[in-house]
Every structure is written in structure tokens, then in C-alpha cells.
Design an enzyme around this catalytic site. Structure first.
Site, PDB file in Angstrom:
ATOM      1  N   LYS A  53      22.670  58.388  53.350  1.00  0.00           N
ATOM      2  CA  LYS A  53      22.264  59.733  53.754  1.00  0.00           C
ATOM      3  C   LYS A  53      20.949  60.116  53.067  1.00  0.00           C
ATOM      4  O   LYS A  53      20.035  60.652  53.698  1.00  0.00           O
ATOM      5  CB  LYS A  53      23.374  60.743  53.432  1.00  0.00           C
ATOM      6  CG  LYS A  53      24.560  60.591  54.364  1.00  0.00           C
ATOM      7  CD  LYS A  53      25.794  61.379  53.935  1.00  0.00           C
ATOM      8  CE  LYS A  53      26.964  61.044  54.855  1.00  0.00           C
ATOM      9  NZ  LYS A  53      28.235  61.636  54.444  1.00  0.00           N
ATOM     10  N   GLN A  60      30.149  64.859  49.258  1.00  0.00           N
ATOM     11  CA  GLN A  60      30.869  63.757  49.901  1.00  0.00           C
ATOM     12  C   GLN A  60      32.378  63.882  49.628  1.00  0.00           C
ATOM     13  O   GLN A  60      32.808  64.044  48.492  1.00  0.00           O
ATOM     14  CB  GLN A  60      30.336  62.419  49.348  1.00  0.00           C
ATOM     15  CG  GLN A  60      30.891  61.186  50.034  1.00  0.00           C
ATOM     16  CD  GLN A  60      30.427  61.055  51.485  1.00  0.00           C
ATOM     17  OE1 GLN A  60      29.315  61.419  51.839  1.00  0.00           O
ATOM     18  NE2 GLN A  60      31.297  60.536  52.331  1.00  0.00           N
ATOM     19  N   ASP A 103      27.215  69.851  56.658  1.00  0.00           N
ATOM     20  CA  ASP A 103      28.402  69.167  57.188  1.00  0.00           C
ATOM     21  C   ASP A 103      29.152  70.065  58.179  1.00  0.00           C
ATOM     22  O   ASP A 103      29.997  69.593  58.936  1.00  0.00           O
ATOM     23  CB  ASP A 103      29.361  68.810  56.036  1.00  0.00           C
ATOM     24  CG  ASP A 103      29.319  67.322  55.690  1.00  0.00           C
ATOM     25  OD1 ASP A 103      28.848  66.525  56.522  1.00  0.00           O
ATOM     26  OD2 ASP A 103      29.771  66.969  54.578  1.00  0.00           O
TER      27      ASP A 103
END
Ligand code: NAD
Length: 292
Positions: A54, A98, A121
Site C-alpha cells: 500500500k 491494517q 478504508d
């Protein structure tokens, strides 16, 4: 019938190229690059790879990428303090923590702490709520579901009035992708582990999305002839052709399903590459909205 293969890798490249151009315009207009901060707690091997990818992807499109690698014993208060600092930092447009987090940290509390306007997200209840009330235009929408919708657009499937079945009801994939399909006027069924006669439910679907995490669970005879099949699953299984080695498979028995489907995503190379591409899109979108 042999299905058309929906190439997620190629599509993701196109998305990244568009984001790269958007980033260049943003830099010209605002004198700074959009910034993505990714936080990982602990050393889970797969998560370490995902987060590195990412950060790398952000740098590749000209963004500022920053990976915060925190030890597994990091306390909840310490993590929350980092998030609050990033919330207040005007150079940060996207904050991604994460998951999964170590057991001693409450993930819900962590997600709630992220400024919804930086929640790339799309997991914050404010963003989930905007999506649920039909205001995706105001939300940051989760990346994998957005990738699924891009693949459906590539397939050219008319969604209005179509029957869509989503297998899986997670907050990360199943529920948000169902909301996006509903927003496109599909008739949506969300199936899950308690669904009765799942094969029969799936056979109704013009659009079948599998997000379960069970290797090759969806068999060929669950697929309606001509349906579009989007396989979100990523499962590592032992490779019978190469003893001692593993390979990735989806939630769909690909060869069987491809015999009946009109279009299908492969694993790997289908939904997976679009997840990071959509994360970059979300970060640019957040930067633009926040810059007014
Ligand atoms: P999850 O474990 O949170 O949810 C799985 C869902 O499947 C649950 O809602 C459960 O009810 C349902 N389910 C479980 N067993 C079932 C059964 N026998 N029949 C019907 N439904 C059943 O998983 P998730 O986070 O939604 O991820 C699903 C899969 O997608 C996993 O393989 C994951 O690795 C993959 N994934 C891929 C990407 C990507 O970028 N491609 C992103 C996220 C998740």
C-alpha cells in the site's frame, strides 16, 4: 459457454494511471502531494506485505506514503494517540490501520478514532452510514467493494433490475458491496453461513459475488448460465501438482464456473489488484474534498 475473463490487473493499471494524473494536478493546485499513512501493529507476515504494498503503491502514483510499523505489544492508548495526531495533521489525507489488530486492542474503538474524512478504508460508522442511506457521494466507500463494481462495469452487466446475490455479510466486503448494488437498482440478496439451500439461491443470480473465505465453495452448477461471477475470496491451499508448495484459489471453483458464466474474475488477478487501486482513488478523493 466459456466465460469472458475479467482482467483486474489491467483495469487496476488504468485506475492507477488516472490517479497518477489526478495527483499531478493536485500537486500543481495545492503545492503538496496527497498523503497516505498506513499503520500496522505486529509482524503478521501477510499484513506486513499488504501494508508495504500500500505504501509503495502510494509512492508510485506520486503521493506521500508513510508506513508506521508498531511492535505487537503496542498499547491501545498509544495507537489511539498516533491516530489523533494524524487526524490533526493537515498533510495527512488518508489513515489506514491494517486489520486484524492484536487481541488486546479493540478494533471498533480504533476505527471510531479515525477522522471519517480521512478513513480511506471506509470502515468508520459515519462512512458506512452514508453508504447505507444512499449517500455514497458523501462517503469514503470500502475499496474491495468499489473494485467489484468496477469489474461489473467492465463486464458491461446492466444492474438495474438484475438479480444479485452476495455471499458473505462482512462489514468489509459483503454488506458494502450489497449497498452499492442496491444503489444501482439491482435486486440484492445477501447470503451467509445460515442461508438455506445456498446453491439454489445462487442459481437465481445474474450477478454472483462470493466473499466467503472458503476455497472453491461455489461450484459450477451453482452458477446461472451467462451470469457474471465476481470472486473476492483469497485462499491459500496446498498445490497437489507441486507437493510442498501452495497456490491461491478463490471462493469459486473457477474452471467449473467458467463453463457456465458469461464473465468471471480469476484469482489471483481479479478483484485483488483493484483493492489497492481503489485505496489510492479514495486517498486522492479525500485530499480533494479536504482541500475544498
Ligand atoms: P469474513 O470472514 O469477515 O466474512 C465471511 C462471510 O462469509 C461471513 O459473513 C459468513 O457468514 C459467510 N460464510 C462463511 N461460511 C459460509 C458458508 N459456508 N456459506 C455461506 N456463507 C458463509 O471475510 P471477509 O473479510 O468478508 O473476506 C471474505 C474473503 O474475501 C476472504 O477470502 C478474504 O481473504 C477475501 N478478501 C479479499 C480482498 C481482496 O482484496 N481481494 C479483500 C478483502 C477480503
Amino acid at each position: 459457454m466459456t466465460a469472458r475473463v475479467l482482467n483486474g490487473k489491467e483495469l487496476a493499471e488504468q485506475v492507477r494511471a488516472t490517479v497518477r494524473a489526478g495527483v499531478a494536478d493536485f500537486v500543481k493546485a495545492h503545492g503538496r502531494a496527497p498523503g497516505l499513512d498506513v499503520i500496522i501493529v505486529g509482524e503478521d507476515a501477510a499484513s506486513v506485505v499488504y501494508t508495504r504494498n500500500k505504501e509503495k503503491a502510494a509512492l508510485e502514483v506520486g503521493m506521500r506514503g508513510n508506513l508506521h510499523r508498531l511492535p505487537a505489544q503496542t498499547g491501545e492508548a498509544e495507537l489511539l494517540a498516533i491516530i489523533l495526531r494524524l487526524n490533526d495533521d493537515p498533510s495527512v489525507d488518508g489513515i489506514l490501520v491494517q486489520l486484524p489488530l492484536p487481541k488486546h486492542i479493540d478494533s471498533d474503538k480504533v476505527i471510531l478514532a479515525i477522522d471519517p474524512s480521512k478513513d480511506v478504508d471506509g470502515f468508520h460508522p459515519v462512512n458506512a452510514g452514508q453508504l447505507a442511506i444512499g449517500r455514497a457521494d458523501r462517503a469514503l466507500v470500502p475499496c474491495t467493494p468499489r473494485g467489484c463494481m468496477k469489474l461489473l462495469a467492465l463486464a458491461g452487466t446492466p444492474l438495474a433490475g438484475a438479480r444479485a446475490v452476495v455471499i458473505g455479510r462482512s462489514n468489509i466486503v459483503g454488506k458494502p458491496v450489497a449497498q452499492l448494488l442496491l444503489a444501482e437498482h439491482a435486486t440484492v440478496t445477501i447470503a451467509h453461513s445460515r442461508t438455506r439451500d445456498l446453491p439454489a439461491v445462487c442459481r437465481e443470480a445474474d450477478v454472483l459475488i462470493a466473499a466467503v473465505g472458503k476455497p472453491e465453495m461455489v461450484r459450477g452448477d451453482w452458477v446461472k448460465a451467462g451470469a457474471v461471477v465476481i470472486d473476492v475470496g483469497i485462499n491459500r491451499v496446498s498445490d497437489s501438482a507441486n507437493p510442498g508448495k501452495t497456490r491461491l484459489v478463490g471462493d469459486v471453483a473457477y474452471d467449473e464456473a467458467a463453463e457456465r458464466a458469461g464473465a468471471i474474475t480469476p484469482v489471483p488477478g481479479g478483484v485483488g489488484p483493484l483493492t489497492i487501486a481503489c485505496l489510492l482513488e479514495n486517498t486522492l478523493l479525500s485530499a480533494k474534498r479536504r482541500a475544498g
